[in-house]
Design a protein around this motif. Structure first.
Motif, PDB file in Angstrom:
ATOM      1  N   ARG A 127       5.300   2.709  11.995  1.00 61.66           N
ATOM      2  CA  ARG A 127       4.453   2.631  10.797  1.00 61.66           C
ATOM      3  C   ARG A 127       4.205   0.917  10.640  1.00 61.66           C
ATOM      4  O   ARG A 127       3.331   0.471   9.882  1.00 61.66           O
ATOM      5  N   GLU A 128       5.035   0.153  11.016  1.00 60.73           N
ATOM      6  CA  GLU A 128       4.937  -1.312  10.955  1.00 60.73           C
ATOM      7  C   GLU A 128       4.030  -1.765  12.098  1.00 60.73           C
ATOM      8  O   GLU A 128       3.213  -2.924  11.852  1.00 60.73           O
ATOM      9  N   PRO A 132      -0.999   0.157  11.050  1.00 63.81           N
ATOM     10  CA  PRO A 132      -1.908  -0.766  10.458  1.00 63.81           C
ATOM     11  C   PRO A 132      -3.130  -1.001  11.420  1.00 63.81           C
ATOM     12  O   PRO A 132      -4.259  -1.306  11.094  1.00 63.81           O
ATOM     13  N   HIS A 167      -2.563   5.854   3.678  1.00 62.63           N
ATOM     14  CA  HIS A 167      -3.683   4.934   3.604  1.00 62.63           C
ATOM     15  C   HIS A 167      -3.283   3.492   3.230  1.00 62.63           C
ATOM     16  O   HIS A 167      -3.487   2.491   3.705  1.00 62.63           O
ATOM     17  N   GLY A 170      -2.139   0.955   5.792  1.00 62.40           N
ATOM     18  CA  GLY A 170      -2.888   0.312   6.679  1.00 62.40           C
ATOM     19  C   GLY A 170      -3.966   0.687   7.323  1.00 62.40           C
ATOM     20  O   GLY A 170      -4.964   0.167   7.795  1.00 62.40           O
ATOM     21  N   GLN A 172      -7.537   2.837   8.443  1.00 60.16           N
ATOM     22  CA  GLN A 172      -8.784   2.960   7.679  1.00 60.16           C
ATOM     23  C   GLN A 172      -8.991   4.423   7.023  1.00 60.16           C
ATOM     24  O   GLN A 172      -9.486   4.440   6.019  1.00 60.16           O
TER      25      GLN A 172
END
Length: 266
Positions: A127-128, A132, A167, A170, A172
């Motif tokens: 996730r980090e 994004p 969302h 990060g 689109q």
């Protein structure tokens, strides 16, 4: 002009999922697939078909990506099973090293052959570092609950809320897949673009999960994006391909069947 796209994913020895399913999906949609293998997964028939998981050395992963991107002008990539924080780090570095028109992420958080304690580290790293960077992320119900922090997802409205929360991390576009786990007669997927929710729905094909459906959906989205489709149109085609592939599924000695992408054209 031949359309090309990179796949960064694990190898699944039965052929039902992973990079094997991704390459068949690309071929079915007329896209030339270039592959980087991140790990090797093989089922153990002597242990209730549990997963055996072996990560590829991070330098070998980096070498594969370097060879692929130096050989071909690639601007669309589908990212599948990564599996360890070290793998995630080297893939994230490679993704940041050049501009990508589209990054499609199938956020496979953990393989059942891994230590349970690895799940949190893998989740946080994904996730980090990678989420994004994604144009489109395609979580299933488990992944959506984990990434959104929701305790349960039981309705289309819940799918939409999960998509909104993811969302905010990060990407689109977020495509949350209800699959067979969502109650009801239809397999419902929800796409959120930051403003609008679009619902994709087809009647369920049985009530059992079929191996490779999630891999193939994300790969089909990437393939269509490589051909110039919009994200909603790419998702619509991917949904049609996976539905046909589940109808044409291949049975085996395993407790589960696998999707057959060739059923899409047949």
């Amino acid at each position: 002009m031949t359309q090309l796209s990179l796949i960064i994913a694990g190898s699944e020895a039965t052929g039902g999922a992973g990079i094997q399913a991704d390459l068949r999906t690309y071929q079915q949609l007329g896209v030339y697939g270039v592959g980087t293998i991140t790990c090797i997964v093989s089922f153990d028939p002597e242990n209730d078909w549990a997963h055996r998981f072996v990560p590829v050395d991070p330098q070998v992963i980096a070498d594969q990506i370097e060879a692929a991107t130096r050989t071909h002008d690639l601007d669309v990539v589908k990212v599948g099973m990564l599996g360890t924080p070290a793998t995630i780090a080297v893939v994230a570095e490679a993704l940041r090293a050049q501009p990508w028109r589209h990054v499609v992420l199938d956020p496979v958080l953990i393989c059942k052959g891994q230590e349970a304690g690895a799940a949190l580290d893998t989740d946080l790293a994904l996730r980090e570092q990678v989420l994004p960077l994604a144009t489109v992320v395609t979580p299933n119900m488990f992944e959506a609950r984990t990434l959104s922090g929701m305790d349960r997802i039981e309705s289309v409205e819940d799918l939409a809320e999960a998509a909104r929360r993811i969302h905010a991390l990060g990407p689109q576009y977020v495509l949350v897949k209800g699959g067979v786990e969502l109650p009801g007669d239809d397999a419902v997927d929800v796409l959120f673009d930051g403003e609008e929710i679009t619902v994709f729905s087809e009647p369920k094909v049985g009530q059992e999960r079929v191996s490779g459906a999630g891999c193939s959906l994300a790969a089909a989205v990437a393939a269509e994006l490589a051909k110039g489709a919009t994200v909603p149109d790419a998702v619509a085609t991917a949904k049609a391909l996976v539905t046909a592939s589940i109808h044409g599924r291949v049975s085996a000695n395993t407790p589960f069947a696998s999707v057959w992408q060739g059923a899409y054209s047949a």
